[in-house]
Design an enzyme around this catalytic site. Structure first.
Site, mmCIF file in Angstrom:
data_model
loop_
_atom_site.group_PDB
_atom_site.id
_atom_site.type_symbol
_atom_site.label_atom_id
_atom_site.label_comp_id
_atom_site.label_asym_id
_atom_site.label_seq_id
_atom_site.Cartn_x
_atom_site.Cartn_y
_atom_site.Cartn_z
ATOM 1 N N ARG A 46 0.989 -1.264 0.059
ATOM 2 C CA ARG A 46 -0.060 0.079 0.103
ATOM 3 C C ARG A 46 0.782 1.168 -0.063
ATOM 4 O O ARG A 46 0.572 2.079 -0.638
ATOM 5 C CB ARG A 46 -0.971 0.064 1.278
ATOM 6 C CG ARG A 46 -1.763 1.469 1.413
ATOM 7 C CD ARG A 46 -2.994 1.225 2.385
ATOM 8 N NE ARG A 46 -2.751 0.267 3.175
ATOM 9 C CZ ARG A 46 -2.418 0.470 4.705
ATOM 10 N NH1 ARG A 46 -1.562 1.646 4.938
ATOM 11 N NH2 ARG A 46 -2.135 -0.102 5.167
ATOM 12 N N TYR A 98 -17.464 16.688 -14.845
ATOM 13 C CA TYR A 98 -17.661 15.538 -14.701
ATOM 14 C C TYR A 98 -18.895 15.086 -13.806
ATOM 15 O O TYR A 98 -18.586 15.662 -12.691
ATOM 16 C CB TYR A 98 -16.546 14.556 -14.776
ATOM 17 C CG TYR A 98 -16.652 13.273 -14.416
ATOM 18 C CD1 TYR A 98 -17.297 12.227 -15.501
ATOM 19 C CD2 TYR A 98 -16.589 12.626 -13.345
ATOM 20 C CE1 TYR A 98 -17.257 11.088 -15.483
ATOM 21 C CE2 TYR A 98 -16.859 11.139 -13.156
ATOM 22 C CZ TYR A 98 -17.072 10.311 -14.200
ATOM 23 O OH TYR A 98 -17.168 8.968 -14.374
ATOM 24 N N ASP A 172 -8.647 18.602 -14.365
ATOM 25 C CA ASP A 172 -8.934 17.135 -14.654
ATOM 26 C C ASP A 172 -8.713 17.192 -16.165
ATOM 27 O O ASP A 172 -9.505 17.621 -17.035
ATOM 28 C CB ASP A 172 -10.379 16.947 -14.526
ATOM 29 C CG ASP A 172 -11.005 15.400 -14.647
ATOM 30 O OD1 ASP A 172 -10.170 14.883 -15.713
ATOM 31 O OD2 ASP A 172 -11.970 15.091 -14.246
HETATM 32 C C1 LIG Z 1 -14.599 9.092 -16.186
HETATM 33 C C2 LIG Z 1 -14.121 10.308 -15.398
HETATM 34 C C3 LIG Z 1 -13.701 10.572 -14.064
HETATM 35 C C4 LIG Z 1 -13.806 9.546 -13.078
HETATM 36 O O1 LIG Z 1 -12.738 8.429 -13.181
HETATM 37 P P1 LIG Z 1 -12.971 7.067 -12.845
HETATM 38 O O2 LIG Z 1 -11.901 6.243 -13.234
HETATM 39 O O3 LIG Z 1 -14.505 6.633 -13.422
HETATM 40 O O4 LIG Z 1 -13.253 7.258 -11.488
HETATM 41 C C5 LIG Z 1 -13.212 11.877 -13.940
HETATM 42 N N1 LIG Z 1 -13.272 12.879 -14.811
HETATM 43 C C6 LIG Z 1 -13.526 12.734 -15.817
HETATM 44 C C7 LIG Z 1 -13.258 13.814 -16.925
HETATM 45 C C8 LIG Z 1 -14.019 11.437 -16.515
HETATM 46 O O5 LIG Z 1 -14.171 11.189 -17.877
#
Ligand SMILES: *Cc1c(COP(=O)(O)O)cnc(C)c1O
Length: 382
Positions: A46, A98, A172
């Site tokens: 971990r 998202y 993101d």
């Molecule tokens: C899919 C997605 C997430 C979340 O990711 P997971 O791997 O499903 O937890 C976050 N931001 C964006 C833009 C995404 O497309």
């Protein structure tokens, strides 16, 4: 080294004992110690795992960051980033977010004590106003292009604004990937990924990552990776790293196919509006040209007609799979209002432009003629 070379080689040193060209997977959960607390830097997986470290080294390099922490999902990475804040801290986020991030903020982090306001990601003035509403502004959370409306935010302009207010900028970067856009180079502090999407690239792994500009910014995130423990398995790390090796090649084809499809969609009388940053008609087109080196593989559009017609179109696609997620080699179609964005209340969703006739395509790397024929036959039935 340039991008594609780093994507293939960073974190992939030849293994010393056997000369294996591809590093072996370290699946051991624990490590044998010579004497109490005398070991080779690894004690428990971990905390430290060589396979995970290889992936982290590669992702940090691709984003131009100092360090990276890999997580078991994109939302686990997002959670760790928000958990570095304290109750009472303020977050301003772009409003076309998202769906899962929106749900996490509203159902968990707001009750927990974060103050969250939303602003129009295309407007610096709107962000400035939103920051003014927060009693203790700490973090700006951005997505660009956004999901599913593909709005473009000015990363450099917003990062400068954040700096004026002593705020951290988190981006993101799942939709663009570091192949098309590197937020840290434009002023961001933290980049978050769902590696489930383009980075893994084959729709066979769930994963996430957070990359920071400085080693210091990684400290609280690294602590949470270890202390809260949302770590990815070694095999999942291996799959993502394997995907990274073809990222540049895949993105080139995703961008090409998406552009062709966006332009063709404009010709169909059943379609009301096509949303793609590569089209000159897109309000963020010039900005996308400036801060990205490709327009991405996502195309959204509104159909003429109603929910029933749009549902029919989605169900009649044959080469495109009707499925959540995006960024794999195979093409996917999604009805945001009923699928990925269903967790956002209807009024808020519609006010933001995610209505009943919106379809989002994740354009894969198949032969584009097959994709076009598929769209045409499904439109014919709609
Ligand atoms: C899919 C997605 C997430 C979340 O990711 P997971 O791997 O499903 O937890 C976050 N931001 C964006 C833009 C995404 O497309």
């Amino acid at each position: 080294m340039r991008f594609s070379t780093r994507a293939i080689h960073v974190g992939q040193d030849v293994e010393e004992i056997t000369g294996a060209t591809i590093p072996p997977l370290f699946i051991s959960s624990t490590y044998t110690q010579e004497a109490p607390n005398v070991h080779k830097g690894y004690d428990y997986s971990r905390a430290f795992n060589p396979t995970r470290e290889n992936l982290e080294a590669c992702l940090a390099s691709l984003e131009g960051g100092a360090d990276c922490a890999a997580f078991s999902s994109g939302l686990a990475a997002t959670t760790a980033v928000f958990q570095t804040l304290r109750p009472g801290d303020g977050v301003v986020a772009g409003h076309d977010l998202y769906g899962g991030t929106f749900r996490l903020l509203n159902k968990h982090f707001v009750p927990w004590g974060l103050e969250v306001v939303y602003a129009d990601g295309e407007s610096l003035e709107d962000f400035e106003k939103a920051i003014g509403q927060l009693s203790r502004p700490k973090m700006m959370w951005l997505e660009t292009p956004t999901n599913p409306l593909l709005d473009i935010s000015d990363l450099e302009g917003l990062s400068n604004l954040a700096k004026k207010h002593d705020m951290t900028v988190a981006v993101d970067n799942t939709f663009a990937t570091p192949c098309l856009q590197t937020p840290i180079a434009l002023g961001a502090d933290i980049v978050v990924h769902s590696t489930t999407k383009y980075l893994g690239g084959h729709s066979d792994v769930i994963g996430g990552a957070a990359i920071t500009r400085t080693a210091e910014q990684m400290e609280p995130i690294r602590f949470l990776q270890f202390a809260a423990g949302a770590v990815p398995s070694p095999f999942d790390c291996y799959l993502v790293q394997r995907g990274l090796k073809t990222l540049a090649l895949r993105m080139e084809k995703h961008c090409q196919n998406a552009h062709i499809i966006a332009e063709k969609l404009l010709d169909f009388p059943q379609i009301k509006e096509v949303i793609f940053p590569g089209l000159a008609s897109h309000p963020g087109h010039e900005l996308a040209k400036k801060q990205m080196c490709g327009f991405g593989g996502m195309v959204s559009f509104n159909m003429k007609g109603d929910l029933e017609k749009t549902k029919r179109f989605c169900s009649d696609l044959k080469v495109f799979s009707l499925a959540e997620s995006l960024g794999g080699v195979e093409s996917l179609a999604n009805h945001p209002a009923l699928m990925t964005h269903a967790s956002i209340p209807k009024e808020i969703r519609e006010e933001r432009g995610v209505g009943d006739t919106l379809v989002r395509l994740s354009v894969g790397i198949e032969d584009v003629e097959d994709l076009l024929e598929d769209i045409e036959q499904a439109l014919g039935n709609a």
